[in-house]
Design a protein around this motif. Structure first.
Motif, PDB file in Angstrom:
ATOM      1  N   THR A 231       0.837  -1.191   0.000  1.00  0.00           N
ATOM      2  CA  THR A 231       0.000   0.000   0.000  1.00  0.00           C
ATOM      3  C   THR A 231       0.875   1.245   0.000  1.00  0.00           C
ATOM      4  O   THR A 231       2.066   1.183   0.258  1.00  0.00           O
ATOM      5  N   PHE A 232       0.282   2.374  -0.344  1.00  0.00           N
ATOM      6  CA  PHE A 232       0.937   3.662  -0.178  1.00  0.00           C
ATOM      7  C   PHE A 232      -0.110   4.691   0.198  1.00  0.00           C
ATOM      8  O   PHE A 232      -1.306   4.377   0.299  1.00  0.00           O
ATOM      9  N   LEU A 233       0.296   5.917   0.414  1.00  0.00           N
ATOM     10  CA  LEU A 233      -0.603   6.974   0.863  1.00  0.00           C
ATOM     11  C   LEU A 233      -0.797   8.021  -0.217  1.00  0.00           C
ATOM     12  O   LEU A 233       0.098   8.262  -1.028  1.00  0.00           O
ATOM     13  N   THR A 234      -1.954   8.668  -0.221  1.00  0.00           N
ATOM     14  CA  THR A 234      -2.193   9.806  -1.104  1.00  0.00           C
ATOM     15  C   THR A 234      -2.335  11.066  -0.252  1.00  0.00           C
ATOM     16  O   THR A 234      -2.757  11.000   0.909  1.00  0.00           O
ATOM     17  N   ALA A 235      -1.969  12.199  -0.836  1.00  0.00           N
ATOM     18  CA  ALA A 235      -2.017  13.456  -0.082  1.00  0.00           C
ATOM     19  C   ALA A 235      -2.116  14.636  -1.027  1.00  0.00           C
ATOM     20  O   ALA A 235      -1.555  14.618  -2.128  1.00  0.00           O
ATOM     21  N   VAL A 321       4.517   7.873  -1.363  1.00  0.00           N
ATOM     22  CA  VAL A 321       3.404   8.812  -1.203  1.00  0.00           C
ATOM     23  C   VAL A 321       3.009   9.313  -2.583  1.00  0.00           C
ATOM     24  O   VAL A 321       3.855   9.773  -3.354  1.00  0.00           O
ATOM     25  N   MET A 322       1.731   9.188  -2.910  1.00  0.00           N
ATOM     26  CA  MET A 322       1.214   9.718  -4.171  1.00  0.00           C
ATOM     27  C   MET A 322       0.620  11.087  -3.904  1.00  0.00           C
ATOM     28  O   MET A 322      -0.374  11.216  -3.185  1.00  0.00           O
ATOM     29  N   ILE A 323       1.247  12.101  -4.466  1.00  0.00           N
ATOM     30  CA  ILE A 323       0.800  13.458  -4.198  1.00  0.00           C
ATOM     31  C   ILE A 323      -0.162  13.929  -5.284  1.00  0.00           C
ATOM     32  O   ILE A 323       0.023  13.631  -6.470  1.00  0.00           O
ATOM     33  N   SER A 324      -1.195  14.612  -4.862  1.00  0.00           N
ATOM     34  CA  SER A 324      -2.059  15.335  -5.785  1.00  0.00           C
ATOM     35  C   SER A 324      -1.578  16.780  -5.756  1.00  0.00           C
ATOM     36  O   SER A 324      -1.824  17.507  -4.781  1.00  0.00           O
ATOM     37  N   PRO A 325      -0.830  17.240  -6.774  1.00  0.00           N
ATOM     38  CA  PRO A 325      -0.254  18.589  -6.754  1.00  0.00           C
ATOM     39  C   PRO A 325      -1.318  19.624  -7.112  1.00  0.00           C
ATOM     40  O   PRO A 325      -1.651  19.823  -8.269  1.00  0.00           O
ATOM     41  N   ILE A 326      -1.879  20.260  -6.105  1.00  0.00           N
ATOM     42  CA  ILE A 326      -3.095  21.059  -6.275  1.00  0.00           C
ATOM     43  C   ILE A 326      -2.833  22.557  -6.334  1.00  0.00           C
ATOM     44  O   ILE A 326      -3.751  23.355  -6.139  1.00  0.00           O
ATOM     45  N   ALA A 327      -1.593  22.956  -6.621  1.00  0.00           N
ATOM     46  CA  ALA A 327      -1.266  24.382  -6.676  1.00  0.00           C
ATOM     47  C   ALA A 327      -2.053  25.070  -7.786  1.00  0.00           C
ATOM     48  O   ALA A 327      -1.977  24.688  -8.949  1.00  0.00           O
TER      49      ALA A 327
END
Length: 350
Positions: A231-235, A321-327
């Motif tokens: 598993t991994f995490l999203t953020a 960690v899977m990042i959602s880059p929301i800038a």
């Protein structure tokens, strides 16, 4: 297991955001450039989400976007985060991803979810060829897809006797890696029972993360492809040269979250300047929603966010960690690019 000082591998979740005044073509162009930069920076994977009929989101068809991203990259894994399976025929999904695997062997991920990805009207339109009761058959359909994409295919058993072999592609030499996605105990337990990799949608809610991971790990049934739980995490993440800029780029997405939670009409993503001009638009509840969301996001300078992400990964025992880059963008930034999102990846990868 990660330690507090080790840097987790980074991946990207992309909803293909659409800002005010931007066309779908420009938004897709910006996202594909982001995928190329993620590949150059050495990130692990790049996933597209499935959402429908939302003015600020252009990721309606993950397989199409995955094909375009795969053609523009050479190393990074590309996939769905995820395909909302009840909206689609399992055979069609299997065929699409088997074709993608043939286009980019060893680089395709098939993330599957059971949420609709939109409102009830759109859900019905997506399911005109079936029924909404297919949600109840989600576990069966996940099993079907894992068989269909493999070299051996699946076998249909007729009630009157006899069998019929079905393959998602005629001669598969490799298969996409199937992941189960979710934000509930149900998805964690199903992934564990099927011996599949699992991702909790922490970027969307964050509620129940620890319990879901514990259920998944303690109930995991080893499979041939995955003898251990994975598993991994999203953020949600924004990194900028200064903390002030990072906070500014976060405001439009925070306002979008408040609109969504309060069932207000959705609009294209505001620029930083438009968000500033509408600072008094929300009541106390709206402000509370934004404050709550911000408390779970990772926003700041590259160095600060890298440290926070490493601690976050170590706390939950993951190495990715899977990042959602929301800038969000400023008015002066080009319509066919996403400088704030690219900046986020560059600062974190550096």
């Amino acid at each position: 297991m990660s330690t507090a000082t080790s840097a987790p591998a980074l991946s990207v979740l992309d909803l293909v955001p659409v800002r005010a005044g931007q066309t779908s073509a420009q938004a897709v162009t910006a996202s594909l450039a982001l995928a190329q930069r993620a590949d150059e920076l050495g990130l692990r994977r790049y996933w597209f989400a499935e959402h429908h009929n939302m003015p600020a989101v252009a990721s309606t068809t993950p397989p199409v976007l995955i094909a375009a991203a795969a053609a523009r990259t050479s190393r990074i894994r590309v996939g769905s985060g995820g395909v909302m399976l009840p909206n689609h025929s399992p055979l069609v999904v299997a065929e699409q991803f088997a074709a993608l695997e043939a286009l980019a062997p060893g680089r395709i991920d098939l993330g599957l979810g059971r949420a609709p990805g939109s409102d009830p009207v759109i859900t019905q339109l997506l399911r005109l060829s079936g029924t909404t009761s297919d949600v109840e058959r989600f576990p069966e359909h996940v099993r079907d897809i894992t068989r269909l994409v493999g070299a051996e295919g699946a076998t249909v058993q007729f009630t009157s006797g006899g069998t019929y072999d079905v393959h998602a592609t005629p001669a598969a030499t490799s298969a996409p890696e199937v992941w189960l996605l979710g934000s509930s105990d149900y998805s964690a337990q199903l992934a564990a029972s099927l011996g599949l990799p699992y991702v909790f949608a922490n970027h969307f809610s964050g509620e129940g993360l620890q319990r879901a991971l514990a259920l998944y790990r303690t109930q995991y049934q080893p499979s041939e492809a995955h003898p251990e739980p994975r598993t991994f995490l999203t953020a949600n993440v924004i990194a900028a040269p200064t903390a002030d800029e990072a906070e500014e780029r976060a405001v439009p997405q925070l306002r979008m979250m408040a609109r969504l939670r309060q069932n207000r009409p959705l609009i294209p993503l505001e620029t930083v300047e438009r968000a500033r001009a509408g600072a008094s638009d929300f009541d106390a509840l709206g402000e509370q929603i934004m404050a709550s969301a911000r408390s779970r996001w990772f926003v700041g300078t590259g160095e600060a966010v890298r440290t926070e992400l490493a601690e976050f990964a170590a706390r939950h025992g993951v190495d990715e960690v899977m990042i959602s880059p929301i800038a969000a963008s400023y008015e002066s930034e080009p319509m066919d690019a996403a400088p704030g999102r690219i900046q986020t990846l560059e600062l974190l990868a550096g």
